[in-house]
Write a protein that holds these residues in place. Structure first.
Motif, PDB file in Angstrom:
ATOM      1  N   GLY A  24     -12.096  -0.683   0.914  1.00  0.00           N
ATOM      2  CA  GLY A  24     -11.961  -0.381   2.347  1.00  0.00           C
ATOM      3  C   GLY A  24     -10.740  -1.007   2.991  1.00  0.00           C
ATOM      4  N   LEU A  25     -10.272  -2.124   2.436  1.00  0.00           N
ATOM      5  CA  LEU A  25      -9.115  -2.801   3.050  1.00  0.00           C
ATOM      6  C   LEU A  25      -7.819  -2.127   2.606  1.00  0.00           C
ATOM      7  CD1 LEU A  25     -11.364  -5.229   2.546  1.00  0.00           C
ATOM      8  CD2 LEU A  25      -9.529  -6.575   3.530  1.00  0.00           C
ATOM      9  N   ASP A  26      -6.911  -1.996   3.557  1.00  0.00           N
ATOM     10  CA  ASP A  26      -5.689  -1.242   3.265  1.00  0.00           C
ATOM     11  C   ASP A  26      -4.422  -2.075   3.391  1.00  0.00           C
ATOM     12  OD1 ASP A  26      -5.790  -1.431   6.186  1.00  0.00           O
ATOM     13  OD2 ASP A  26      -4.166   0.033   6.167  1.00  0.00           O
ATOM     14  N   TYR A  27      -3.359  -1.519   2.826  1.00  0.00           N
ATOM     15  CA  TYR A  27      -2.005  -1.898   3.214  1.00  0.00           C
ATOM     16  C   TYR A  27      -1.298  -0.590   3.549  1.00  0.00           C
ATOM     17  CZ  TYR A  27       2.909  -2.941   3.094  1.00  0.00           C
ATOM     18  OH  TYR A  27       4.225  -3.011   3.442  1.00  0.00           O
ATOM     19  N   ALA A  28      -0.782  -0.492   4.762  1.00  0.00           N
ATOM     20  CA  ALA A  28      -0.107   0.724   5.230  1.00  0.00           C
ATOM     21  C   ALA A  28      -0.957   1.972   4.975  1.00  0.00           C
ATOM     22  CB  ALA A  28       1.265   0.853   4.557  1.00  0.00           C
ATOM     23  N   GLY A  29      -2.258   1.826   5.169  1.00  0.00           N
ATOM     24  CA  GLY A  29      -3.173   2.963   5.048  1.00  0.00           C
ATOM     25  C   GLY A  29      -3.606   3.283   3.624  1.00  0.00           C
ATOM     26  N   LYS A  30      -3.059   2.567   2.639  1.00  0.00           N
ATOM     27  CA  LYS A  30      -3.388   2.869   1.241  1.00  0.00           C
ATOM     28  C   LYS A  30      -4.251   1.758   0.618  1.00  0.00           C
ATOM     29  CE  LYS A  30       0.931   3.470   0.006  1.00  0.00           C
ATOM     30  NZ  LYS A  30       2.134   3.817  -0.743  1.00  0.00           N
ATOM     31  N   TYR A  31      -4.755   2.038  -0.563  1.00  0.00           N
ATOM     32  CA  TYR A  31      -5.558   1.130  -1.413  1.00  0.00           C
ATOM     33  C   TYR A  31      -7.011   1.001  -0.966  1.00  0.00           C
ATOM     34  CZ  TYR A  31      -0.829  -0.255  -2.742  1.00  0.00           C
ATOM     35  OH  TYR A  31       0.473  -0.237  -3.128  1.00  0.00           O
ATOM     36  N   ARG A  32      -7.411   1.677   0.108  1.00  0.00           N
ATOM     37  CA  ARG A  32      -8.796   1.536   0.586  1.00  0.00           C
ATOM     38  C   ARG A  32      -9.794   1.970  -0.486  1.00  0.00           C
ATOM     39  NH1 ARG A  32      -8.631   0.658   6.233  1.00  0.00           N
ATOM     40  NH2 ARG A  32      -7.041   1.807   7.359  1.00  0.00           N
ATOM     41  N   ASN A  33      -9.403   2.928  -1.337  1.00  0.00           N
ATOM     42  CA  ASN A  33     -10.342   3.484  -2.318  1.00  0.00           C
ATOM     43  C   ASN A  33     -10.344   2.752  -3.643  1.00  0.00           C
ATOM     44  OD1 ASN A  33      -7.705   4.571  -2.544  1.00  0.00           O
ATOM     45  ND2 ASN A  33      -8.457   6.181  -3.909  1.00  0.00           N
ATOM     46  N   LEU A  34      -9.646   1.621  -3.743  1.00  0.00           N
ATOM     47  CA  LEU A  34      -9.796   0.797  -4.945  1.00  0.00           C
ATOM     48  C   LEU A  34     -11.233   0.273  -4.978  1.00  0.00           C
ATOM     49  CD1 LEU A  34      -6.801  -1.710  -5.309  1.00  0.00           C
ATOM     50  CD2 LEU A  34      -7.409   0.158  -6.861  1.00  0.00           C
ATOM     51  N   PRO A  35     -11.904   0.306  -6.130  1.00  0.00           N
ATOM     52  CA  PRO A  35     -13.320  -0.092  -6.155  1.00  0.00           C
ATOM     53  C   PRO A  35     -13.565  -1.598  -6.239  1.00  0.00           C
ATOM     54  CG  PRO A  35     -12.663   0.766  -8.286  1.00  0.00           C
ATOM     55  CD  PRO A  35     -11.464   0.906  -7.402  1.00  0.00           C
ATOM     56  N   TYR A  36     -12.521  -2.400  -6.097  1.00  0.00           N
ATOM     57  CA  TYR A  36     -12.655  -3.864  -6.137  1.00  0.00           C
ATOM     58  C   TYR A  36     -11.715  -4.453  -5.081  1.00  0.00           C
ATOM     59  CZ  TYR A  36      -8.406  -3.125  -8.872  1.00  0.00           C
ATOM     60  OH  TYR A  36      -7.160  -2.715  -9.273  1.00  0.00           O
ATOM     61  N   ILE A  37     -11.821  -5.776  -4.890  1.00  0.00           N
ATOM     62  CA  ILE A  37     -10.897  -6.457  -3.968  1.00  0.00           C
ATOM     63  C   ILE A  37      -9.793  -7.069  -4.820  1.00  0.00           C
ATOM     64  CG2 ILE A  37     -10.614  -8.216  -2.178  1.00  0.00           C
ATOM     65  CD1 ILE A  37     -12.727  -6.299  -1.293  1.00  0.00           C
ATOM     66  N   GLY A  38      -8.565  -6.667  -4.534  1.00  0.00           N
ATOM     67  CA  GLY A  38      -7.431  -7.199  -5.282  1.00  0.00           C
ATOM     68  C   GLY A  38      -6.405  -7.802  -4.351  1.00  0.00           C
ATOM     69  N   VAL A  39      -5.539  -8.620  -4.935  1.00  0.00           N
ATOM     70  CA  VAL A  39      -4.441  -9.208  -4.158  1.00  0.00           C
ATOM     71  C   VAL A  39      -3.170  -8.430  -4.476  1.00  0.00           C
ATOM     72  CG1 VAL A  39      -3.034 -11.286  -3.803  1.00  0.00           C
ATOM     73  CG2 VAL A  39      -5.522 -11.472  -4.064  1.00  0.00           C
ATOM     74  N   LEU A  40      -2.531  -7.982  -3.418  1.00  0.00           N
ATOM     75  CA  LEU A  40      -1.343  -7.140  -3.575  1.00  0.00           C
ATOM     76  C   LEU A  40      -0.144  -7.961  -4.054  1.00  0.00           C
ATOM     77  CD1 LEU A  40      -1.086  -4.115  -2.948  1.00  0.00           C
ATOM     78  CD2 LEU A  40      -0.289  -4.747  -0.659  1.00  0.00           C
ATOM     79  N   LYS A  41       0.650  -7.378  -4.945  1.00  0.00           N
ATOM     80  CA  LYS A  41       1.880  -8.049  -5.375  1.00  0.00           C
ATOM     81  C   LYS A  41       2.820  -8.151  -4.168  1.00  0.00           C
ATOM     82  CE  LYS A  41       1.918  -6.530 -10.163  1.00  0.00           C
ATOM     83  NZ  LYS A  41       2.375  -5.512 -11.114  1.00  0.00           N
ATOM     84  N   PRO A  42       3.427  -9.313  -3.947  1.00  0.00           N
ATOM     85  CA  PRO A  42       4.314  -9.477  -2.780  1.00  0.00           C
ATOM     86  C   PRO A  42       5.432  -8.434  -2.748  1.00  0.00           C
ATOM     87  CG  PRO A  42       3.829 -11.604  -3.759  1.00  0.00           C
ATOM     88  CD  PRO A  42       3.224 -10.574  -4.676  1.00  0.00           C
ATOM     89  N   CYS A  43       5.912  -7.984  -3.911  1.00  0.00           N
ATOM     90  CA  CYS A  43       7.017  -7.019  -3.916  1.00  0.00           C
ATOM     91  C   CYS A  43       6.626  -5.691  -3.250  1.00  0.00           C
ATOM     92  CB  CYS A  43       7.508  -6.760  -5.340  1.00  0.00           C
ATOM     93  SG  CYS A  43       6.252  -6.047  -6.405  1.00  0.00           S
ATOM     94  N   VAL A  44       5.339  -5.439  -3.103  1.00  0.00           N
ATOM     95  CA  VAL A  44       4.894  -4.190  -2.483  1.00  0.00           C
ATOM     96  C   VAL A  44       5.125  -4.213  -0.964  1.00  0.00           C
ATOM     97  CG1 VAL A  44       2.900  -2.673  -2.095  1.00  0.00           C
ATOM     98  CG2 VAL A  44       3.152  -3.851  -4.283  1.00  0.00           C
ATOM     99  N   TYR A  45       4.968  -5.393  -0.380  1.00  0.00           N
ATOM    100  CA  TYR A  45       5.079  -5.443   1.088  1.00  0.00           C
ATOM    101  C   TYR A  45       6.280  -6.245   1.595  1.00  0.00           C
ATOM    102  CZ  TYR A  45       2.430  -9.805   0.240  1.00  0.00           C
ATOM    103  OH  TYR A  45       2.008 -11.036  -0.209  1.00  0.00           O
ATOM    104  N   GLN A  46       7.051  -6.846   0.676  1.00  0.00           N
ATOM    105  CA  GLN A  46       8.206  -7.613   1.169  1.00  0.00           C
ATOM    106  C   GLN A  46       9.459  -6.771   1.265  1.00  0.00           C
ATOM    107  OE1 GLN A  46       8.206 -11.014  -1.430  1.00  0.00           O
ATOM    108  NE2 GLN A  46       6.870 -12.181  -0.081  1.00  0.00           N
TER     109      GLN A  46
END
Ligand code: PRP
Length: 186
Positions: free
Chosen positions: A164-186
């Motif tokens: 359910g948690l997103d970054y820029a509207g994406k990743y909500r449908n991942l079935p687990y909670i993960g930590v995003l790689k910094p290179c994705v949002y930096q």
């Protein structure tokens, strides 16, 4: 069955914070507890869109009590970086909550400002009780005096996505909670 989509998203994940099995087991425990506490009561479960949608579905379908299910879309005034804590209701529930027992279901409590203000807004409708249920709690980020009445997990101050948690509207449908790689949002 192929899983290309999920594998594709997983490339952006640095590490899994909470796996799916652990999440669902904890949700079942919480659902059992809530069922015991709300059995026989006039219950309304409010899903706060969009982040809560996955948690809401998994939780409510495991609860063995009658309830009304409703949905609310809110947005915070302020810039994208920082929530002001002033909540605007973009789309309201269409169930009256006056005299009812209400569970507000959210994905995460961070600064707490959103839920603090929402609690005040919903409290004005005079529910019999009003409690907050969060999948995740980040107490280290709190900026006001509020804690979830029920929560599944406390997490550190990391950039969590999925379930359910997103970054820029994406990743909500991942079935687990993960930590995003910094290179994705930096
Ligand atoms: C998230 C979350 C809460 C709020 C928590 O929503 O769902 O509503 O932020 O933050 P706070 O405790 O600092 O106030 P977001 O604005 O990301 O919208 P979304 O649910 O549509 O992803």
């Amino acid at each position: 069955m192929t899983d290309f989509g999920k594998e594709y998203m997983a490339r952006d994940i640095d590490h899994v914070l909470i796996d799916e099995e652990t999440i669902l087991k904890r949700i079942q425990e919480l659902a059992d507890r809530l069922s015991n506490e709300y059995r026989g009561k006039d219950l309304v479960c409010i899903c706060i869109l969009k982040g809560a949608v996955v948690f809401y579905a998994e939780l409510t379908k495991r609860m063995s009590v009658h309830m009304k299910m409703d949905f609310m879309s809110i947005s915070s005034y302020g810039d994208a970086e920082k929530t002001s804590g002033i909540v605007r209701i973009m789309s309201d529930i269409n169930t009256s909550i006056t005299g009812k027992h209400v569970l507000v279901i959210e994905d995460i409590m961070d600064s707490g400002l959103t839920l603090n203000h929402l609690k005040t807004l919903l409290g004005e409708r005079k529910p019999a009780s009003l409690k907050i249920v969060c999948l995740l709690d980040k107490p280290s980020r709190r900026e006001c005096d509020i804690t979830p009445d029920y929560k599944c997990f406390e997490i550190p101050n990391e950039f969590a996505v999925g379930f359910g948690l997103d970054y820029a509207g994406k990743y909500r449908n991942l079935p687990y909670i993960g930590v995003l790689k910094p290179c994705v949002y930096q």
